[in-house]
Design an enzyme around this catalytic site. Structure first.
Site, PDB file in Angstrom:
ATOM      1  N   HIS A  59       0.827  -1.215   0.000  1.00 49.08           N
ATOM      2  CA  HIS A  59       0.000   0.000   0.000  1.00 49.08           C
ATOM      3  C   HIS A  59       0.857   1.260   0.000  1.00 49.08           C
ATOM      4  O   HIS A  59       1.951   1.283   0.567  1.00 49.08           O
ATOM      5  CB  HIS A  59      -1.025  -0.003   1.131  1.00 49.08           C
ATOM      6  CG  HIS A  59      -0.473   0.008   2.524  1.00 49.08           C
ATOM      7  ND1 HIS A  59      -0.164   1.177   3.181  1.00 49.08           N
ATOM      8  CD2 HIS A  59      -0.196  -0.993   3.398  1.00 49.08           C
ATOM      9  CE1 HIS A  59       0.268   0.881   4.404  1.00 49.08           C
ATOM     10  NE2 HIS A  59       0.270  -0.419   4.561  1.00 49.08           N
ATOM     11  N   ASP A  66      -0.176   4.436   0.971  1.00 54.08           N
ATOM     12  CA  ASP A  66      -0.431   5.428   2.027  1.00 54.08           C
ATOM     13  C   ASP A  66       0.335   5.077   3.294  1.00 54.08           C
ATOM     14  O   ASP A  66       0.806   3.950   3.467  1.00 54.08           O
ATOM     15  CB  ASP A  66      -1.935   5.515   2.330  1.00 54.08           C
ATOM     16  CG  ASP A  66      -2.513   4.190   2.819  1.00 54.08           C
ATOM     17  OD1 ASP A  66      -2.161   3.134   2.263  1.00 54.08           O
ATOM     18  OD2 ASP A  66      -3.307   4.213   3.778  1.00 54.08           O
ATOM     19  N   ASP A  91       6.209   1.231   6.430  1.00 55.57           N
ATOM     20  CA  ASP A  91       4.852   0.694   6.303  1.00 55.57           C
ATOM     21  C   ASP A  91       4.078   1.631   5.393  1.00 55.57           C
ATOM     22  O   ASP A  91       3.566   2.639   5.846  1.00 55.57           O
ATOM     23  CB  ASP A  91       4.213   0.600   7.692  1.00 55.57           C
ATOM     24  CG  ASP A  91       2.786   0.104   7.649  1.00 55.57           C
ATOM     25  OD1 ASP A  91       2.344  -0.361   6.593  1.00 55.57           O
ATOM     26  OD2 ASP A  91       2.107   0.211   8.678  1.00 55.57           O
ATOM     27  N   GLU A 103      -4.970   1.971   2.578  1.00 54.90           N
ATOM     28  CA  GLU A 103      -5.015   0.762   3.408  1.00 54.90           C
ATOM     29  C   GLU A 103      -5.154   1.126   4.877  1.00 54.90           C
ATOM     30  O   GLU A 103      -5.871   0.461   5.638  1.00 54.90           O
ATOM     31  CB  GLU A 103      -3.741  -0.063   3.203  1.00 54.90           C
ATOM     32  CG  GLU A 103      -3.777  -1.454   3.829  1.00 54.90           C
ATOM     33  CD  GLU A 103      -3.304  -1.512   5.271  1.00 54.90           C
ATOM     34  OE1 GLU A 103      -3.494  -2.550   5.912  1.00 54.90           O
ATOM     35  OE2 GLU A 103      -2.753  -0.507   5.785  1.00 54.90           O
ATOM     36  N   GLU A 104      -4.466   2.178   5.283  1.00 53.56           N
ATOM     37  CA  GLU A 104      -4.409   2.518   6.706  1.00 53.56           C
ATOM     38  C   GLU A 104      -5.752   3.021   7.246  1.00 53.56           C
ATOM     39  O   GLU A 104      -5.938   3.107   8.454  1.00 53.56           O
ATOM     40  CB  GLU A 104      -3.316   3.566   6.969  1.00 53.56           C
ATOM     41  CG  GLU A 104      -1.902   3.076   6.645  1.00 53.56           C
ATOM     42  CD  GLU A 104      -1.370   2.044   7.648  1.00 53.56           C
ATOM     43  OE1 GLU A 104      -2.119   1.676   8.563  1.00 53.56           O
ATOM     44  OE2 GLU A 104      -0.213   1.632   7.480  1.00 53.56           O
ATOM     45  N   ASP A 128       3.487  -6.423   3.672  1.00 51.58           N
ATOM     46  CA  ASP A 128       3.039  -5.344   4.560  1.00 51.58           C
ATOM     47  C   ASP A 128       3.247  -5.731   6.022  1.00 51.58           C
ATOM     48  O   ASP A 128       2.619  -5.162   6.909  1.00 51.58           O
ATOM     49  CB  ASP A 128       1.550  -5.058   4.262  1.00 51.58           C
ATOM     50  CG  ASP A 128       1.042  -3.827   4.968  1.00 51.58           C
ATOM     51  OD1 ASP A 128       1.865  -2.969   5.341  1.00 51.58           O
ATOM     52  OD2 ASP A 128      -0.185  -3.722   5.159  1.00 51.58           O
ATOM     53  N   HIS A 149       3.871   3.008  12.426  1.00 49.53           N
ATOM     54  CA  HIS A 149       2.862   4.017  12.772  1.00 49.53           C
ATOM     55  C   HIS A 149       3.385   5.064  13.756  1.00 49.53           C
ATOM     56  O   HIS A 149       2.585   5.792  14.335  1.00 49.53           O
ATOM     57  CB  HIS A 149       1.576   3.398  13.335  1.00 49.53           C
ATOM     58  CG  HIS A 149       0.847   2.539  12.337  1.00 49.53           C
ATOM     59  ND1 HIS A 149      -0.462   2.198  12.474  1.00 49.53           N
ATOM     60  CD2 HIS A 149       1.248   1.971  11.183  1.00 49.53           C
ATOM     61  CE1 HIS A 149      -0.835   1.433  11.456  1.00 49.53           C
ATOM     62  NE2 HIS A 149       0.197   1.285  10.661  1.00 49.53           N
TER      63      HIS A 149
END
Ligand SMILES: [Zn+2]
Length: 401
Positions: free
Chosen positions: A75, A77, A137, A170-171, A193, A375
């Site tokens: 992903h 984002d 990520d 995705e997030e 991921d 994150h």
């Protein structure tokens, strides 16, 4: 381009999504990275590279048609939990101990707080300046997939056809929403991921949300006797009927939970919202039944329509879709062993895009990218681990056993 050069280029794009936006992608800036990826793929010779109107990027590296067609998905984002713009990555030759991320703000990544650092001695770590996330990520996944694609295209070795997919949003839980499974044309796929090297995931929660509404009756408290119904007490009674030990703060591993996420109320009307999670389908259904039984009991006790329970399924455990085709997991495990990784199978205590894709007809376990501390501002990744994950992807595609 090397995998780390690619990665450093991608993290210069701010691809933070916006959960309050209703468009797809949720932020236009994600399309800037998408367009750059298409350009790069075309220049590599991936002739069908394209981005659709929703910001999904697709492309094909043709291989031996007698082999299965395998997808690799990452992903674009980054998590909205931490700033994702103006990332200032830095390469640290790590010799152990704490890492000073930011001298002027005295932001330090302490070895005592982040045990994973101990596994990274003598590696080259890409770290942040302590004010943003890094974006490994999942931009590490993108860099590893495209580097693997380049290696496959320049090698004489027979390999499976590779289908590449890069998703937006995705997030914020929407990465699979508009994924074109039929157009993608893979027999099965892997999301790239995951976290540390060796991570291999094909189990996640079954998930539902519950909204429970309680109807009260307000009246002046001075003359309320035998008339007032305080909906807040009804809500508390409902909660008291639920299992005490099935909460996120008391569970781990394969233990599921019922989690009260928020509550609001006054005498007249109260609402409780829950999420329900369990890897095991029977236990998941049992948790929903407990809530239904509690609502039914209270409606029996206080009159119909006192409690209104609305349950909505969110996603299901991909294991149910992967189990009939465990060779997909076996293939990844075998490849990990062949490139010297130690496969670690961990149940995800959450969901993945791969879970949704698995239910959309594309079985899709999750592979490691090599990153740590996702994150947040202490996110980092070792260049050597990105190289190992790239080798893993090549191995998966060239395994013709
Ligand atoms: Zn991710």
């Amino acid at each position: 381009m090397t995998v780390s050069e690619r990665f450093l280029r991608y993290v210069s794009f701010d691809t933070t999504p916006d959960e309050f936006s209703e468009t797809c992608p949720s932020t236009d800036r994600q399309k800037l990275l998408g367009a750059a990826l298409v350009e790069e793929m075309l220049s590599m010779g991936i002739t069908d590279a394209r981005m659709d109107e929703h910001g999904y990027v697709y492309g094909t590296v043709p291989g031996d048609p007698s082999l299965p067609t395998i997808g690799l998905i990452a992903h674009m984002d980054t998590a909205p939990d931490a700033p994702g713009a103006n990332i200032c990555p830095r390469i640290v030759e790590y010799t152990g101990g704490d890492i000073l991320l930011n001298a002027s703000e005295q932001i330090v990544m302490k070895a005592s707080a982040f045990e994973s650092l101990a596994t990274c001695v003598d590696k080259h770590l890409i770290v942040t300046d302590g004010t943003t996330l890094l974006g490994a990520d999942d931009k590490a996944g993108i860099a590893e997939i495209l580097t693997a694609a380049e290696l496959l295209m320049s090698s004489q070795q027979p390999h499976a056809t590779l289908k590449i997919g890069f998703t937006p949003d995705e997030e914020i839980g929407r990465g699979a929403d508009l994924f074109d499974v039929a157009g993608f044309g893979a027999d099965y796929a892997y999301t790239v991921d995951g976290g540390p090297v060796g991570e291999l995931e094909y189990e996640n929660f079954n998930a539902a949300g519950a909204k429970v509404e309680f109807k009260g009756l307000n009246i002046h408290p001075g003359s309320a006797k035998d008339k007032m119904v305080n909906s807040q007490y009804l809500a508390m009674e409902f909660q008291s009927l639920l299992p005490v030990h099935q909460k996120p703060e008391t569970t781990e591993g394969y233990e599921g939970f019922i989690h009260l996420t928020d509550m609001e109320g006054c005498v007249e009307q109260s609402t409780l919202r829950y999420i329900i999670r369990d890897h095991d389908m029977d236990k998941f259904l049992a948790k929903k039944q407990v809530m239904e039984a509690a609502a039914a009991f209270m409606n029996e006790k206080y009159g119909a329509d006192t409690v209104k329970l609305t349950l909505r399924d969110s996603y299901f455990n991909m294991r149910q879709k992967i189990e009939p085709c465990m060779y997909i997991v076996e293939r990844a495990k075998r490849a990990m062993e062949q490139v010297g990784m130690n496969p670690v199978e961990v149940p995800i205590r959450g969901g993945t895009d791969g879970a949704r894709l698995s239910y959309m007809g594309l079985p899709c376990p999750n592979l490691c990218t090599g990153g740590h501390n996702y994150h947040g501002r202490y996110e980092y990744i070792a260049i050597e681990d990105m190289e190992a994950c790239t080798a893993l992807l090549v191995q998966i595609l060239t395994d013709i056993a």
